[in-house]
Design a protein around this motif. Structure first.
Motif, mmCIF file in Angstrom:
data_model
loop_
_atom_site.group_PDB
_atom_site.id
_atom_site.type_symbol
_atom_site.label_atom_id
_atom_site.label_comp_id
_atom_site.label_asym_id
_atom_site.label_seq_id
_atom_site.Cartn_x
_atom_site.Cartn_y
_atom_site.Cartn_z
ATOM 1 N N LEU A 1 0.826 -1.214 0.000
ATOM 2 C CA LEU A 1 0.000 0.000 0.000
ATOM 3 C C LEU A 1 0.857 1.259 0.000
ATOM 4 O O LEU A 1 0.429 2.305 -0.499
ATOM 5 C CB LEU A 1 -0.932 -0.011 1.209
ATOM 6 N N TYR A 2 2.068 1.163 0.515
ATOM 7 C CA TYR A 2 2.925 2.347 0.590
ATOM 8 C C TYR A 2 3.179 2.938 -0.791
ATOM 9 O O TYR A 2 3.212 4.155 -0.975
ATOM 10 C CB TYR A 2 4.249 2.004 1.266
ATOM 11 N N SER A 3 3.359 2.077 -1.799
ATOM 12 C CA SER A 3 3.625 2.572 -3.148
ATOM 13 C C SER A 3 2.404 3.249 -3.762
ATOM 14 O O SER A 3 2.525 3.968 -4.757
ATOM 15 C CB SER A 3 4.079 1.419 -4.051
ATOM 16 N N VAL A 4 1.226 3.014 -3.184
ATOM 17 C CA VAL A 4 0.004 3.660 -3.668
ATOM 18 C C VAL A 4 -0.157 5.037 -3.051
ATOM 19 O O VAL A 4 -0.579 5.990 -3.715
ATOM 20 C CB VAL A 4 -1.233 2.795 -3.340
ATOM 21 N N GLN B 1 11.762 -6.063 6.456
ATOM 22 C CA GLN B 1 12.468 -6.953 5.531
ATOM 23 C C GLN B 1 11.548 -8.071 5.055
ATOM 24 O O GLN B 1 11.753 -8.643 3.989
ATOM 25 C CB GLN B 1 13.694 -7.555 6.218
ATOM 26 N N ASP B 2 10.544 -8.380 5.843
ATOM 27 C CA ASP B 2 9.609 -9.442 5.498
ATOM 28 C C ASP B 2 8.485 -8.936 4.611
ATOM 29 O O ASP B 2 8.055 -9.621 3.692
ATOM 30 C CB ASP B 2 9.019 -10.023 6.793
ATOM 31 N N MET B 3 8.006 -7.735 4.859
ATOM 32 C CA MET B 3 6.782 -7.267 4.218
ATOM 33 C C MET B 3 6.933 -5.955 3.457
ATOM 34 O O MET B 3 5.983 -5.479 2.866
ATOM 35 C CB MET B 3 5.680 -7.078 5.272
ATOM 36 N N GLY B 4 8.123 -5.337 3.460
ATOM 37 C CA GLY B 4 8.248 -4.022 2.847
ATOM 38 C C GLY B 4 7.899 -2.930 3.855
ATOM 39 O O GLY B 4 7.621 -3.192 5.025
ATOM 40 N N ARG B 5 7.893 -1.696 3.388
ATOM 41 C CA ARG B 5 7.654 -0.590 4.307
ATOM 42 C C ARG B 5 6.195 -0.571 4.762
ATOM 43 O O ARG B 5 5.282 -0.730 3.963
ATOM 44 C CB ARG B 5 7.997 0.736 3.625
ATOM 45 N N TYR B 6 5.995 -0.374 6.044
ATOM 46 C CA TYR B 6 4.628 -0.320 6.559
ATOM 47 C C TYR B 6 3.955 0.976 6.143
ATOM 48 O O TYR B 6 4.600 1.999 5.904
ATOM 49 C CB TYR B 6 4.618 -0.423 8.084
ATOM 50 N N ASN B 7 2.634 0.952 6.117
ATOM 51 C CA ASN B 7 1.861 2.131 5.771
ATOM 52 C C ASN B 7 0.956 2.494 6.945
ATOM 53 O O ASN B 7 0.335 1.614 7.557
ATOM 54 C CB ASN B 7 1.002 1.867 4.529
ATOM 55 N N GLU B 8 0.886 3.769 7.251
ATOM 56 C CA GLU B 8 0.010 4.203 8.323
ATOM 57 C C GLU B 8 -1.435 4.117 7.859
ATOM 58 O O GLU B 8 -1.809 4.711 6.843
ATOM 59 C CB GLU B 8 0.339 5.644 8.726
ATOM 60 N N VAL B 9 -2.245 3.391 8.591
ATOM 61 C CA VAL B 9 -3.664 3.266 8.252
ATOM 62 C C VAL B 9 -4.489 3.613 9.473
ATOM 63 O O VAL B 9 -4.042 3.493 10.614
ATOM 64 C CB VAL B 9 -4.006 1.844 7.757
ATOM 65 N N ASP B 10 -5.720 4.036 9.202
ATOM 66 C CA ASP B 10 -6.611 4.409 10.305
ATOM 67 C C ASP B 10 -7.329 3.199 10.883
ATOM 68 O O ASP B 10 -7.647 3.176 12.076
ATOM 69 C CB ASP B 10 -7.637 5.438 9.797
ATOM 70 N N LEU B 11 -7.586 2.205 10.025
ATOM 71 C CA LEU B 11 -8.258 0.997 10.495
ATOM 72 C C LEU B 11 -7.727 -0.185 9.705
ATOM 73 O O LEU B 11 -7.923 -0.262 8.487
ATOM 74 C CB LEU B 11 -9.776 1.121 10.309
ATOM 75 N N ALA B 12 -7.023 -1.074 10.381
ATOM 76 C CA ALA B 12 -6.471 -2.273 9.737
ATOM 77 C C ALA B 12 -7.291 -3.477 10.191
ATOM 78 O O ALA B 12 -7.295 -3.815 11.378
ATOM 79 C CB ALA B 12 -4.998 -2.454 10.093
ATOM 80 N N VAL C 1 -7.667 5.875 5.701
ATOM 81 C CA VAL C 1 -7.203 4.690 4.994
ATOM 82 C C VAL C 1 -7.610 3.457 5.798
ATOM 83 O O VAL C 1 -7.299 3.345 6.985
ATOM 84 C CB VAL C 1 -5.677 4.711 4.801
ATOM 85 N N VAL C 2 -8.318 2.554 5.128
ATOM 86 C CA VAL C 2 -8.790 1.322 5.754
ATOM 87 C C VAL C 2 -8.246 0.149 4.945
ATOM 88 O O VAL C 2 -8.278 0.180 3.710
ATOM 89 C CB VAL C 2 -10.337 1.266 5.785
ATOM 90 N N THR C 3 -7.748 -0.871 5.619
ATOM 91 C CA THR C 3 -7.263 -2.059 4.923
ATOM 92 C C THR C 3 -8.017 -3.295 5.411
ATOM 93 O O THR C 3 -8.307 -3.423 6.604
ATOM 94 C CB THR C 3 -5.751 -2.279 5.142
ATOM 95 N N ILE C 4 -8.344 -4.151 4.472
ATOM 96 C CA ILE C 4 -8.836 -5.502 4.786
ATOM 97 C C ILE C 4 -7.886 -6.459 4.085
ATOM 98 O O ILE C 4 -7.830 -6.499 2.861
ATOM 99 C CB ILE C 4 -10.277 -5.720 4.298
ATOM 100 N N SER C 5 -7.117 -7.192 4.870
ATOM 101 C CA SER C 5 -6.068 -8.017 4.262
ATOM 102 C C SER C 5 -5.687 -9.173 5.174
ATOM 103 O O SER C 5 -5.536 -8.994 6.393
ATOM 104 C CB SER C 5 -4.830 -7.166 3.972
#
Length: 348
Positions: free
Chosen positions: A46-49, A88-99, A73-77
């Motif tokens: 999501l960070y690249s978006v 290193q496992d998942m890439g850079r984290y993205n700040e979200v309001d509701l994960a 920003v809301v993620t369902i994943s």
């Protein structure tokens, strides 16, 4: 589709698999920079978006946030259930309001029902107005894509727009399946073709793994064979050189597959990257072809195909010859044979 149409919300498909019809008015209709709410469904990066990298000096880069202040920003994943290490496992984290750690596909029916209960007549009226606006914009985008595809129509090397358009003219009446990524053709298949079924796109490959494309295409064509689908592979030349023997595999097992070479005689993705790095460092960009150009000698992929027992057409440099060659190749594939059309193409 049901959720998007319920809310009249634009959809930005990451194209890692076939998620949403490309001719739908809501496909790529919005901009994350203007959104009030972004819902990300199983988006691995999501960070690249929501961010982009911008140079700050000769060698340095910084991240610039694309979305506006106050946007939610809301993620369902299900990826949230897999993380066991750091970036290193998942890439850079993205700040979200509701994960929400959940399977997006299983969650959608409940989310749709909840939205239906909350939508008032006033909100529905606003949604209807938005639908009218998006429909008009979609028609204008498609018309613009057709106009842009005509630029350099008779150029040689052949433009990637014409390459994609000529293939579409031959397959649009068939039950077809594109089993290669479209990123290396400047997304022209996505822009010109009508993707409406899940099996019509194989999705992207992880980390731009060179050498993946040709074997994956043969495997997908084998899966499509029992359904009688016309399988199409727009094949990068550099990628094929990692495992050209897969052409023999297709012939030996009689796997019907139309391979159309995007023969730009270069590892062009790497060439662009090296040119960008050299320019930032104020170094000579004229040497970026070293190790990247596939020339001196040029490779004749039609002859390579024939050496493996496959029907080979080309190399085609005159764009007027492309349509007739594709027609003959499609006829062969419909008979159950693999065929290759070698097209000397522009880089992107």
């Amino acid at each position: 589709m049901e959720l998007a149409e319920l809310l009249e919300a634009p959809v930005s498909d990451r194209r890692m698999r076939m998620n949403f019809p490309t001719r739908h008015p809501l496909y790529s209709a919005g901009n994350v920079a203007t959104a009030d709410v972004i819902l990300a469904l199983e988006v691995p990066d999501l960070y690249s978006v929501t961010h982009r990298q911008t140079p700050v000096n000769r060698m340095g880069m910084e991240s610039q946030r694309l979305i506006k202040a106050g946007a939610k920003v809301v993620t369902i994943s299900s990826l949230d259930l897999l993380t066991k290490s750091n970036y290193q496992d998942m890439g850079r984290y993205n700040e979200v309001d509701l994960a929400i750690a959940a399977d997006a596909e299983a969650t959608l029916p409940g989310l749709i029902d909840a939205c239906k209960r909350l939508i008032t007549p006033d909100r529905r009226r606003i949604f209807d107005e938005r639908r009218t606006s998006f429909a008009g914009n979609a028609r204008r985008r498609h018309d613009q894509a057709l106009r842009e595809a005509a630029w350099g129509w008779d150029a040689s090397p052949i433009s990637t727009a014409r390459l994609s358009a000529e293939i579409w003219n031959q397959v649009k009446g068939e039950d077809w399946s594109l089993v290669s990524s479209d990123v290396f053709q400047s997304f022209w298949p996505t822009r010109l073709w009508d993707f409406g079924k899940h099996h019509q796109f194989i999705g992207g490959h992880g980390a731009y793994g060179i050498g993946y494309g040709a074997p994956a295409a043969v495997g997908a064509a084998l899966a499509n064979k029992k359904h009688g689908r016309l399988t199409i592979n727009i094949q990068s030349d550099g990628d094929l050189n990692y495992a050209p023997g897969v052409l023999w595999t297709a012939v030996h097992h009689r796997i019907p597959l139309l391979t159309v070479m995007h023969n730009n005689r270069s590892y062009h993705q790497e060439r662009m990257y090296v040119a960008d790095m050299a320019a930032r460092a104020e170094r000579d960009v004229s040497r970026v072809g070293i190790g990247n150009d596939i020339t001196s000698p040029d490779i004749d992929y039609a002859t390579m195909a024939r050496a493996y027992g496959m029907l080979g057409f080309g190399p085609i440099e005159n764009p007027a010859d492309l349509g007739p060659a594709l027609k003959k190749a499609v006829e062969a594939v419909k008979r159950g044979e693999p065929a290759l059309v070698d097209v000397v193409s522009q880089p992107r």
